[in-house]
Design an enzyme around this catalytic site. Structure first.
Site, PDB file in Angstrom:
ATOM      1  N   HIS A  19      28.773  41.604  35.902  1.00  0.00           N
ATOM      2  CA  HIS A  19      29.279  42.874  36.432  1.00  0.00           C
ATOM      3  C   HIS A  19      30.456  43.378  35.597  1.00  0.00           C
ATOM      4  CE1 HIS A  19      32.653  40.769  38.170  1.00  0.00           C
ATOM      5  NE2 HIS A  19      31.892  40.076  39.009  1.00  0.00           N
ATOM      6  N   HIS A  22      33.173  40.875  34.356  1.00  0.00           N
ATOM      7  CA  HIS A  22      32.776  40.031  33.230  1.00  0.00           C
ATOM      8  C   HIS A  22      32.777  40.868  31.949  1.00  0.00           C
ATOM      9  CE1 HIS A  22      30.282  38.240  36.670  1.00  0.00           C
ATOM     10  NE2 HIS A  22      31.297  37.408  36.479  1.00  0.00           N
ATOM     11  N   CYS A 127      36.860  23.816  49.573  1.00  0.00           N
ATOM     12  CA  CYS A 127      36.187  25.124  49.636  1.00  0.00           C
ATOM     13  C   CYS A 127      34.947  25.036  48.758  1.00  0.00           C
ATOM     14  CB  CYS A 127      37.102  26.246  49.159  1.00  0.00           C
ATOM     15  SG  CYS A 127      36.189  27.792  48.963  1.00  0.00           S
ATOM     16  N   CYS A 130      34.815  27.730  45.919  1.00  0.00           N
ATOM     17  CA  CYS A 130      35.631  27.467  44.720  1.00  0.00           C
ATOM     18  C   CYS A 130      35.290  26.125  44.080  1.00  0.00           C
ATOM     19  CB  CYS A 130      37.118  27.429  45.063  1.00  0.00           C
ATOM     20  SG  CYS A 130      37.744  28.934  45.750  1.00  0.00           S
ATOM     21  N   CYS A 144      40.668  29.932  52.537  1.00  0.00           N
ATOM     22  CA  CYS A 144      40.686  30.016  51.077  1.00  0.00           C
ATOM     23  C   CYS A 144      41.059  31.451  50.687  1.00  0.00           C
ATOM     24  CB  CYS A 144      39.295  29.667  50.541  1.00  0.00           C
ATOM     25  SG  CYS A 144      39.013  30.312  48.890  1.00  0.00           S
ATOM     26  N   HIS A 147      37.846  33.220  49.032  1.00  0.00           N
ATOM     27  CA  HIS A 147      36.615  33.426  49.788  1.00  0.00           C
ATOM     28  C   HIS A 147      36.851  33.800  51.244  1.00  0.00           C
ATOM     29  CE1 HIS A 147      35.315  31.206  46.241  1.00  0.00           C
ATOM     30  NE2 HIS A 147      34.232  31.925  46.367  1.00  0.00           N
ATOM     31  N   LYS A 296      38.153  45.063  46.506  1.00  0.00           N
ATOM     32  CA  LYS A 296      37.660  44.024  45.623  1.00  0.00           C
ATOM     33  C   LYS A 296      36.134  44.163  45.484  1.00  0.00           C
ATOM     34  CE  LYS A 296      38.103  39.128  44.985  1.00  0.00           C
ATOM     35  NZ  LYS A 296      38.423  37.834  45.491  1.00  0.00           N
ATOM     36  N   LYS A 299      29.591  41.424  46.504  1.00  0.00           N
ATOM     37  CA  LYS A 299      28.192  41.656  46.839  1.00  0.00           C
ATOM     38  C   LYS A 299      28.076  42.127  48.278  1.00  0.00           C
ATOM     39  CE  LYS A 299      24.999  38.594  44.484  1.00  0.00           C
ATOM     40  NZ  LYS A 299      24.459  37.253  44.639  1.00  0.00           N
TER      41      LYS A 299
HETATM   42  N1  MSP Z   1      33.022  29.538  35.459  1.00  0.00           N
HETATM   43  C1  MSP Z   1      34.366  29.879  35.693  1.00  0.00           C
HETATM   44  C2  MSP Z   1      35.137  29.929  34.419  1.00  0.00           C
HETATM   45  C3  MSP Z   1      35.142  28.658  33.634  1.00  0.00           C
HETATM   46  S1  MSP Z   1      35.956  28.835  32.123  1.00  0.00           S
HETATM   47  C4  MSP Z   1      36.087  27.334  31.534  1.00  0.00           C
HETATM   48  C5  MSP Z   1      34.435  31.243  36.347  1.00  0.00           C
HETATM   49  N2  MSP Z   1      33.376  32.027  36.201  1.00  0.00           N
HETATM   50  S2  MSP Z   1      33.228  33.517  36.821  1.00  0.00           S
HETATM   51  O1  MSP Z   1      31.870  33.913  36.570  1.00  0.00           O
HETATM   52  O2  MSP Z   1      33.640  33.520  38.173  1.00  0.00           O
HETATM   53  O3  MSP Z   1      34.124  34.421  35.969  1.00  0.00           O
HETATM   54  C6  MSP Z   1      35.445  34.680  36.303  1.00  0.00           C
HETATM   55  C7  MSP Z   1      35.994  35.652  35.298  1.00  0.00           C
HETATM   56  O4  MSP Z   1      35.251  36.874  35.301  1.00  0.00           O
HETATM   57  C8  MSP Z   1      37.416  36.093  35.593  1.00  0.00           C
HETATM   58  O5  MSP Z   1      38.371  35.179  35.159  1.00  0.00           O
HETATM   59  C9  MSP Z   1      37.469  37.366  34.807  1.00  0.00           C
HETATM   60  O6  MSP Z   1      37.553  37.069  33.463  1.00  0.00           O
HETATM   61  C10 MSP Z   1      36.118  37.968  35.106  1.00  0.00           C
HETATM   62  N3  MSP Z   1      36.154  38.765  36.327  1.00  0.00           N
HETATM   63  C11 MSP Z   1      35.406  38.573  37.449  1.00  0.00           C
HETATM   64  N4  MSP Z   1      35.696  39.582  38.329  1.00  0.00           N
HETATM   65  C12 MSP Z   1      36.619  40.401  37.811  1.00  0.00           C
HETATM   66  C13 MSP Z   1      37.172  41.637  38.191  1.00  0.00           C
HETATM   67  N5  MSP Z   1      36.901  42.219  39.343  1.00  0.00           N
HETATM   68  N6  MSP Z   1      37.989  42.252  37.314  1.00  0.00           N
HETATM   69  C14 MSP Z   1      38.253  41.746  36.084  1.00  0.00           C
HETATM   70  N7  MSP Z   1      37.726  40.600  35.686  1.00  0.00           N
HETATM   71  C15 MSP Z   1      37.084  39.777  36.588  1.00  0.00           C
HETATM   72  O7  MSP Z   1      35.442  31.537  36.950  1.00  0.00           O
END
Ligand code: MSP
Length: 639
Positions: A19, A22, A127, A130, A144, A147, A296, A299
């Site tokens: 999304h 990412h 959790c 997490c 948490c 969540h 935020k 889904k």
């Molecule tokens: N798998 C772990 C990371 C392991 S790294 C060794 C993880 N994955 S995640 O799919 O949840 O990705 C989290 C990351 O996605 C956040 O740290 C950020 O970089 C990005 N984002 C997810 N949602 C976001 C927003 N709403 N806004 C900006 N970035 C965010 O955590």
């Protein structure tokens, strides 16, 4: 000489589709990497997917798939998205890769052998979202914080990593390296967390509960905690310990992460590296969250924004620009489609796009599209500070990019754009063009403007690579990489005699109606279409008086590019203002029958009273008016 530069994104969980969040992190890493490359440094850019753990097993089950099939599918989605967003990563790691697994085993064994891992029974609040234990102190109202669910009490025997042993070392490291964690607020957050005693970290899960993970090399009844496995991707991807990539790039490693994963990256990871005898990474860059319509993204709320849809509607460079310009790195920001369109129209279509086409059009008109020679003496008289403004923009851009202040780096470019517009107003090239005696001045003015455009085309490259290339092609620079920062600092690099191409619209203006449905609702109905609006009764529909009207006369409205003034026959003559000029010329409308809302409350548009509204589709690239199958009497109602 710049040190080889290594940049990473988090490896994303494969339990959800990619999304906006990412995409933001990954675009930031791409922008930083491209910036480093235009400085002349070597770069290595890593991204990938985090594929082990409870979450994945549960998501796979929900889809009725095996974890393996499921992770292959979702990982593929991430991998195929990045090129669409013009993201040029060097390597895509998956934690299910055999090479990663063997390095995790090796490092775990090493830490175990060094005596930093011990076995113990533990009861704690866990959790599942997490995949970690929480202390009471970390919970918000017993829940948490991420969540908003109550953690479950779990009692198990597990392996623990002696993080506590490294607490004071970590505090010193952070204090002695003030830019280790940036922006500063996140460094302070980590330091404040470290004021309390650091608890040891549970780094295993019993196989009775979870099988989808990397088996501990020293106990086959347990798998590795997903974070311990995942963090190691940053070194396994470089072929740690002996790989050339590791030797070249690890000394200048920079991680980009969102604020949600500050703790694993700011605390667990440096401590793990220290315990394994690996030098600590160079810098952690932490950004804030994109919220959507002030909440935020989630889904369950149904407000998750898909980057590919935005790219398809607005174009990749506009999307990348918006993300970099619209967020202060480190702080949260709100995403809305309306803000995106506003930004595109003002900064890209109006400022950059207009300036570019204006200058190229003048160069065509006055110099037949060839970069003019200039006279040194006249040049001194007419320089008017543009050279120093260009240099200032380049220096500021470089400084801000270095510190990840992307919005400020872009502001520096836009300041130059504004100076160029002022320069045009002051020098009035169209007046100079009228007299033969001011030909030399005209040459200097156009040269200076083209030269400044060259610099802008290079500066925008890390953020908008396609637009940079288009600009450079039109400036006759396609044979050489003219975006190297050194060339951008060298005024008068544009060679007189260079053949220019005709001007193009870099960014078409976008009309966004106030009531336009968001991408969110469009996606829900599939095929990129807006969702059907809420149900109404026949009574409500009956209130709308739709009529057939014949266009008698049509004319453009000065100063309103998209608007046409139409005189229509609706049984009686009426004036209607319609925003369709980008798609229809006045001539082609005369005599045509259209459908109008005849009883719409009159409203003044561009100073003209409009007595109705014409029906048309409104798309990003134009509109299509609704017409009838055959001619009918003007004023006939439609029911
Ligand atoms: N798998 C772990 C990371 C392991 S790294 C060794 C993880 N994955 S995640 O799919 O949840 O990705 C989290 C990351 O996605 C956040 O740290 C950020 O970089 C990005 N984002 C997810 N949602 C976001 C927003 N709403 N806004 C900006 N970035 C965010 O955590």
């Amino acid at each position: 000489m710049y040190k080889p530069f290594y940049i990473t994104t988090p490896i994303y969980y494969v339990n959800a589709r990619p999304h906006l969040g990412h995409a933001y992190t990954t675009i930031v890493a791409d922008v930083a990497c491209r910036f480093h490359s235009i400085r002349g440094g070597e770069t290595f850019f890593l991204t990938g997917t985090d594929e082990h753990g409870d979450k994945v097993v549960r998501s796979a089950k929900k889809e009725g798939l095996s974890p393996r099939t499921y992770v292959d599918q979702i990982s593929g989605l991430f991998r195929s998205l990045w090129p669409e967003l013009n993201i040029q990563y060097n390597y895509f790691i998956r934690t299910t890769d055999a090479s990663h697994i063997s390095i995790v085993e090796e490092i775990m064994q090493r830490i175990y052998d060094a005596g930093d891992i011990y076995f113990s029974e533990y009861e704690g609040l866990y959790c599942f979202g997490c995949e970690r234990f929480y202390t009471e102190r970390e919970l918000v109202d017993g829940k948490c914080p991420d969540h908003e669910t109550e953690p479950e009490i779990i009692k198990e025997s597990n392996y623990f990593f002696k993080m506590s042993r490294y607490q004071s070392w970590l505090i010193d490291h952070i204090k002695n390296n003030p830019d280790f964690i940036t922006p500063e607020r996140y460094k302070n957050e980590v330091l404040s967390f470290l004021k309390e005693p650091l608890e040891d970290l549970c780094i295993s899960r019993p196989k009775t509960r979870l099988k989808w993970g990397i088996t501990l090399p020293f106990d086959e009844n347990f798998v590795t905690y997903v974070w311990f496995d995942a963090l190691l991707n940053y070194v396994s991807a470089l072929g740690y310990p002996d790989g050339d990539l590791f030797k070249t790039y690890w000394p200048n490693a920079r991680h980009v992460v969102g604020k949600d994963i500050l703790k694993p990256h700011g605390i667990y990871w440096p401590v793990m590296l220290k315990a394994a005898g690996i030098p600590v990474y160079r810098q952690l860059h932490v950004h804030g969250y994109w919220n959507v319509d002030q909440s935020k993204m989630s889904k369950s709320i149904g407000n998750v924004v898909e980057p590919l849809q935005l790219k398809n509607v607005y174009g990749i460079d506009a999307f990348r620009f918006f993300l970099m310009r619209g967020m202060v790195f480190g702080l949260d920001s709100n995403f809305s489609e309306a803000a995106l369109v506003k930004r595109i129209n003002s900064d890209l279509a109006n400022d950059l796009g207009n300036l570019f086409s204006r200058i190229l059009t003048m160069a065509q008109k006055y110099f037949s599209g060839v970069v003019p020679e200039i006279d040194a003496k006249v040049e001194r008289e007419l320089e008017l500070g543009l050279e120093s403004e260009a240099l200032k923009a380049t220096t500021e851009f470089e400084n801000h990019m270095e510190t990840f202040a992307f919005h400020k780096a872009l502001m520096a470019i836009w300041e130059l754009i504004s100076h160029m517009n002022k320069y045009i107003d002051l020098t009035t090239p169209w007046v100079l063009a009228k007299k033969k005696s001011s030909r030399k001045q005209l040459e200097v003015v156009i040269y200076n403007l083209l030269e400044s455009l060259r610099i802008i085309s290079g500066l925008i490259y890390p953020i908008m690579p396609d637009t940079a290339k288009t600009m450079q092609k039109h400036l006759g620079l396609d044979s050489e990489p003219f975006y190297h920062l050194e060339t951008l600092k060298t005024w008068k690099s544009l060679a007189p005699g260079t053949k220019l191409l005709k001007s193009v619209a870099l960014f078409p203006r976008i009309e966004l109606k106030e009531d336009r449905t968001s991408l969110q609702t469009k996606r829900e109905s599939g095929a990129g279409m807006p969702a059907i609006k809420p149900e109404i009764t026949l009574d409500t529909f009956d209130k709308i008086d739709l009529r057939v009207a014949t266009v008698i006369h049509a004319e453009a409205i000065p100063r309103a590019k998209k608007m046409l003034k139409l005189e229509v026959d609706l049984g009686e003559k009426k004036i209607i203002v319609a925003g369709i000029s980008g798609s229809y010329s006045p001539e082609e409308l005369v005599g045509r029958q259209v459908i109008v809302v005849a009883n719409l409350k009159p409203a003044k548009l561009m100073g003209i009273l409009s007595n109705g509204m014409l029906l048309a589709t409104v798309e990003v690239d134009g509109c299509t008016i609704a017409t009838l199958d055959k001619k009918v009497k003007p004023g006939t109602p439609i029911s």
